[in-house]
Scaffold this active site. Structure first.
Site, PDB file in Angstrom:
ATOM      1  N   ILE A 185       0.736  -1.237   0.045  1.00 14.72           N
ATOM      2  CA  ILE A 185       0.015  -0.114   0.056  1.00 14.72           C
ATOM      3  C   ILE A 185       0.938   1.178  -0.103  1.00 14.72           C
ATOM      4  O   ILE A 185       0.646   2.276  -0.578  1.00 14.72           O
ATOM      5  CB  ILE A 185      -0.943   0.119   1.205  1.00 14.72           C
ATOM      6  N   ARG A 272      -2.658  -4.827   7.738  1.00 15.97           N
ATOM      7  CA  ARG A 272      -4.064  -5.178   7.864  1.00 15.97           C
ATOM      8  C   ARG A 272      -4.165  -6.236   8.569  1.00 15.97           C
ATOM      9  O   ARG A 272      -3.510  -7.090   8.819  1.00 15.97           O
ATOM     10  CB  ARG A 272      -4.573  -5.463   6.408  1.00 15.97           C
ATOM     11  N   ALA A 320      -7.064 -10.467  -3.167  1.00 13.10           N
ATOM     12  CA  ALA A 320      -8.479 -10.811  -3.595  1.00 13.10           C
ATOM     13  C   ALA A 320      -8.746 -12.060  -4.634  1.00 13.10           C
ATOM     14  O   ALA A 320      -9.593 -12.802  -4.376  1.00 13.10           O
ATOM     15  CB  ALA A 320      -8.725  -9.281  -4.586  1.00 13.10           C
ATOM     16  N   HIS A 444       6.500 -11.748 -31.347  1.00  8.09           N
ATOM     17  CA  HIS A 444       7.608 -10.584 -31.319  1.00  8.09           C
ATOM     18  C   HIS A 444       6.783  -9.405 -31.914  1.00  8.09           C
ATOM     19  O   HIS A 444       6.214  -9.551 -32.740  1.00  8.09           O
ATOM     20  CB  HIS A 444       8.985 -11.246 -31.811  1.00  8.09           C
TER      21      HIS A 444
HETATM   22  P1  NAI Z   1       2.467  -4.899   4.132  1.00  9.65           P
HETATM   23  O1  NAI Z   1       2.472  -5.579   5.429  1.00  9.65           O
HETATM   24  O2  NAI Z   1       2.355  -5.144   2.690  1.00  9.65           O
HETATM   25  O3  NAI Z   1       3.653  -3.748   4.398  1.00  9.65           O
HETATM   26  C1  NAI Z   1       3.736  -2.836   5.824  1.00  9.65           C
HETATM   27  C2  NAI Z   1       5.319  -2.556   5.806  1.00  9.65           C
HETATM   28  O4  NAI Z   1       5.229  -1.427   6.965  1.00  9.65           O
HETATM   29  C3  NAI Z   1       6.100  -3.504   6.145  1.00  9.65           C
HETATM   30  O5  NAI Z   1       7.200  -3.614   5.447  1.00  9.65           O
HETATM   31  C4  NAI Z   1       6.624  -3.082   7.644  1.00  9.65           C
HETATM   32  O6  NAI Z   1       7.939  -3.604   7.858  1.00  9.65           O
HETATM   33  C5  NAI Z   1       6.432  -1.693   7.638  1.00  9.65           C
HETATM   34  N1  NAI Z   1       6.275  -0.940   9.077  1.00  9.65           N
HETATM   35  C6  NAI Z   1       5.601  -1.384  10.187  1.00  9.65           C
HETATM   36  N2  NAI Z   1       5.391  -0.769  11.107  1.00  9.65           N
HETATM   37  C7  NAI Z   1       6.280   0.198  10.673  1.00  9.65           C
HETATM   38  C8  NAI Z   1       6.783   1.477  11.378  1.00  9.65           C
HETATM   39  N3  NAI Z   1       6.228   1.818  12.627  1.00  9.65           N
HETATM   40  N4  NAI Z   1       7.410   2.621  10.632  1.00  9.65           N
HETATM   41  C9  NAI Z   1       7.831   2.291   9.594  1.00  9.65           C
HETATM   42  N5  NAI Z   1       7.633   0.897   8.904  1.00  9.65           N
HETATM   43  C10 NAI Z   1       6.576   0.136   9.405  1.00  9.65           C
HETATM   44  O7  NAI Z   1       1.004  -3.712   4.734  1.00  9.65           O
HETATM   45  P2  NAI Z   1       0.290  -2.895   3.631  1.00  9.65           P
HETATM   46  O8  NAI Z   1       1.163  -2.128   2.638  1.00  9.65           O
HETATM   47  O9  NAI Z   1      -0.327  -1.977   4.633  1.00  9.65           O
HETATM   48  O10 NAI Z   1      -0.816  -3.831   2.754  1.00  9.65           O
HETATM   49  C11 NAI Z   1      -1.415  -4.676   3.700  1.00  9.65           C
HETATM   50  C12 NAI Z   1      -1.854  -5.836   2.793  1.00  9.65           C
HETATM   51  O11 NAI Z   1      -2.930  -5.396   1.793  1.00  9.65           O
HETATM   52  C13 NAI Z   1      -0.875  -6.647   2.105  1.00  9.65           C
HETATM   53  O12 NAI Z   1      -0.010  -7.625   2.750  1.00  9.65           O
HETATM   54  C14 NAI Z   1      -1.597  -7.139   0.786  1.00  9.65           C
HETATM   55  O13 NAI Z   1      -1.924  -8.486   1.099  1.00  9.65           O
HETATM   56  C15 NAI Z   1      -2.850  -6.323   0.562  1.00  9.65           C
HETATM   57  N6  NAI Z   1      -2.692  -5.584  -0.605  1.00  9.65           N
HETATM   58  C16 NAI Z   1      -2.487  -6.053  -1.866  1.00  9.65           C
HETATM   59  C17 NAI Z   1      -2.251  -4.950  -2.875  1.00  9.65           C
HETATM   60  C18 NAI Z   1      -2.095  -5.509  -4.274  1.00  9.65           C
HETATM   61  O14 NAI Z   1      -2.283  -6.983  -4.650  1.00  9.65           O
HETATM   62  N7  NAI Z   1      -1.547  -4.933  -5.056  1.00  9.65           N
HETATM   63  C19 NAI Z   1      -2.335  -3.620  -2.699  1.00  9.65           C
HETATM   64  C20 NAI Z   1      -2.612  -3.136  -1.428  1.00  9.65           C
HETATM   65  C21 NAI Z   1      -2.630  -4.077  -0.443  1.00  9.65           C
END
Ligand code: NAI
Length: 470
Positions: A185, A272, A320, A444
């Site tokens: 995200i 999340r 999803a 190609h």
């Molecule tokens: P995430 O788990 O992908 O990343 C969160 C990041 O925040 C981690 O790298 C963590 O080390 C860091 N973090 C945690 N606490 C922190 C702090 N206090 N200071 C600095 N960094 C910190 O979580 P995110 O991006 O919120 O996404 C959640 C979920 O949503 C994903 O795991 C995914 O499953 C889903 N998602 C999927 C997408 C896609 O398929 N394209 C797009 C958006 C979300």
């Protein structure tokens, strides 16, 4: 059966829940699809995947126009009409898609109920909200999804501190934006706001972006982001946020020591959590993991025989397309079919610019487990198609069983990687070997040739790379 008795009650109308409900109806079961939101589609359609991808498309239009000058084309500075952008997403994209889901539900005679559902026991739901009544079911499918998780230290009651939901509403384009979290995200929405005009600083607590993804796939993205963002600070943790008149004061601890900096807005994207609370699960035998996920078996049955669970609420990865697949499985099992969640590869895509997509075994996971693998890599510098696009910043790799060349995992970084990865998923699922991919003629000039050429390198030299043999 009365209108309060159903074969299947699906709770949650996201891409997992509605797919499950449609499949159940298609298999002849009397089905209710229940969601407290007035619109169908869940987080993905209303506040997640779909609006974020629309914004990323808008971002890409801006950056492509900026970069068109290498082709001798000059555009002026983009004029941004935020109200028009918001309206397009709300009406022409979300509105159109949610109506489509509604139409599909009514064509299939799925009863859509807009209410909050809680379990009274293993065969009864209590509905509240716009409808207050009870409903009985032979089987229920929990598809309640997940929500942003914000630790107490980052929770302050100020609209300038956003989660993914509020950030997608584009309240304004802040001059100085801090993104906390270098995961899916943070990277996607950081890309959006940067293109729309914000000066973006991203902090990640761990030493790298996208932990768990092979670092050679992350590199091209990180290099481009480092040019476009004000700063990417790894190994940096946010300790505290404080609302001030001139902005949000952020206390950071990292390589540069302890600092306090002020930003106009902050996006918290640190993970999340599953929506498994306040569902009345304590009235049933359903078991929950310490992380809050509903525990399920390979058929997506919970410990309560009448209740199934799918999607984000039933465990990682919270994606999803995994939810949709699980929804189909659960509905088929309930209908008495033979079905199980038995997949070798779940694709993951980060829709940044360039995109990163991967599936199956990663190189780093293979190394960590001591599995003997060969990695076949094809740099996009050698791709004709990537050159025509002016986008040689990419790499395609295959993780192969070292002896036979069976394709165990695929990773791609580059524009359009999210579209290209499906060939990799099919290869892993079909148990394809490198020769299968190398011997399948790819059109190609396309980026898909990078998969074929990576596969060619398992037995010899890819056409467009030459390494002298000593
Ligand atoms: P995430 O788990 O992908 O990343 C969160 C990041 O925040 C981690 O790298 C963590 O080390 C860091 N973090 C945690 N606490 C922190 C702090 N206090 N200071 C600095 N960094 C910190 O979580 P995110 O991006 O919120 O996404 C959640 C979920 O949503 C994903 O795991 C995914 O499953 C889903 N998602 C999927 C997408 C896609 O398929 N394209 C797009 C958006 C979300």
């Amino acid at each position: 059966m009365t209108d309060t008795q159903y074969d299947v009650a699906v709770i949650g109308a996201g891409p997992g829940g509605y797919a499950a409900a449609f499949q159940a109806a298609d298999l002849g079961l009397r089905t209710a699809l229940i969601d407290q939101d007035p619109q169908l589609g869940g987080v993905c359609l209303l506040r997640g995947c779909i609006p974020s991808k629309a914004l990323l498309h808008a971002a890409r239009l801006i950056t492509d126009a900026e970069e068109a000058q290498v082709f001798g084309i000059q555009f002026g500075k983009p004029q941004l009409d935020l109200a028009a952008l918001r309206q397009r997403i709300k009406t022409a994209i979300i509105g159109k898609l949610t109506k489509g889901v509604q139409t599909l539900a009514s064509s299939r005679k799925v009863d859509v109920i807009h209410a909050r559902a809680t379990l009274k026991n293993a065969t009864t739901l209590t509905l509240s909200g716009s409808e207050s009544r009870e409903l009985s079911f032979a089987h229920a499918i929990l598809a309640t999804g997940s929500r942003p998780s914000i630790p107490a230290s980052l929770k302050i009651d100020d609209p300038r501190v956003m989660d993914s939901t509020s950030a997608l509403e584009l309240p304004d384009i802040p001059t100085r934006l801090l993104v906390i979290g270098g995961g899916y995200i943070g990277l996607e929405l950081g890309t959006v706001y940067q293109a729309l005009g914000s000066e973006v600083t991203l902090v990640e607590a761990l030493p790298r972006l996208l932990t768990g993804v092979d670092s050679d796939l992350v590199r091209p993205l990180q290099q481009r982001m480092q040019r476009r963002f004000k700063a990417i600070r790894l190994d940096t943790k946010v300790e505290k946020l404080e609302a001030r008149k001139d902005g949000i004061a952020v206390s950071l601890t990292g390589q540069a020591g302890n600092t306090t900096e002020v930003f106009d807005r902050v996006l918290v994207a640190v993970g999340r959590r599953p929506n498994s609370e306040q569902l009345g699960l304590e009235q049933t035998k359903v078991a929950i993991s310490p992380q809050g996920f509903v525990q399920v078996d390979h058929q997506r049955r919970t410990a309560e025989p009448t209740i199934f669970a799918i999607g984000d609420v039933a465990g990682e990865p919270m994606l999803a397309h995994k939810a949709t697949h699980e929804g189909l499985i659960a509905a088929r099992v309930i209908a008495g079919r033979q079905a199980a969640f038995d997949v070798a590869a779940i694709p993951a895509v980060v829709f940044t610019d360039p995109e990163i997509a991967w599936c199956g075994l990663t190189e780093e996971a293979a190394k960590a487990s001591g599995q003997a693998v060969t990695v076949a890599r094809f740099p996009w510098a050698a791709s004709g198609r990537a050159t025509t696009l002016g986008r040689n910043d990419g790499v395609t790799k295959l993780v192969l069983d070292a002896e036979y060349g069976r394709i165990l995992g695929v990773g791609i970084c580059g524009v359009g990687a999210g579209e290209l990865i499906s060939e990799g998923v099919l290869a892993v699922e079909m148990g394809a070997v490198a020769e299968d991919m190398a011997g399948s003629i790819h059109p190609h000039p396309t980026l898909s040739e990078t998969l074929m050429e990576a596969a060619e390198s398992f037995h010899g030299q890819p056409t467009h790379i030459y390494t002298s043999k000593r």
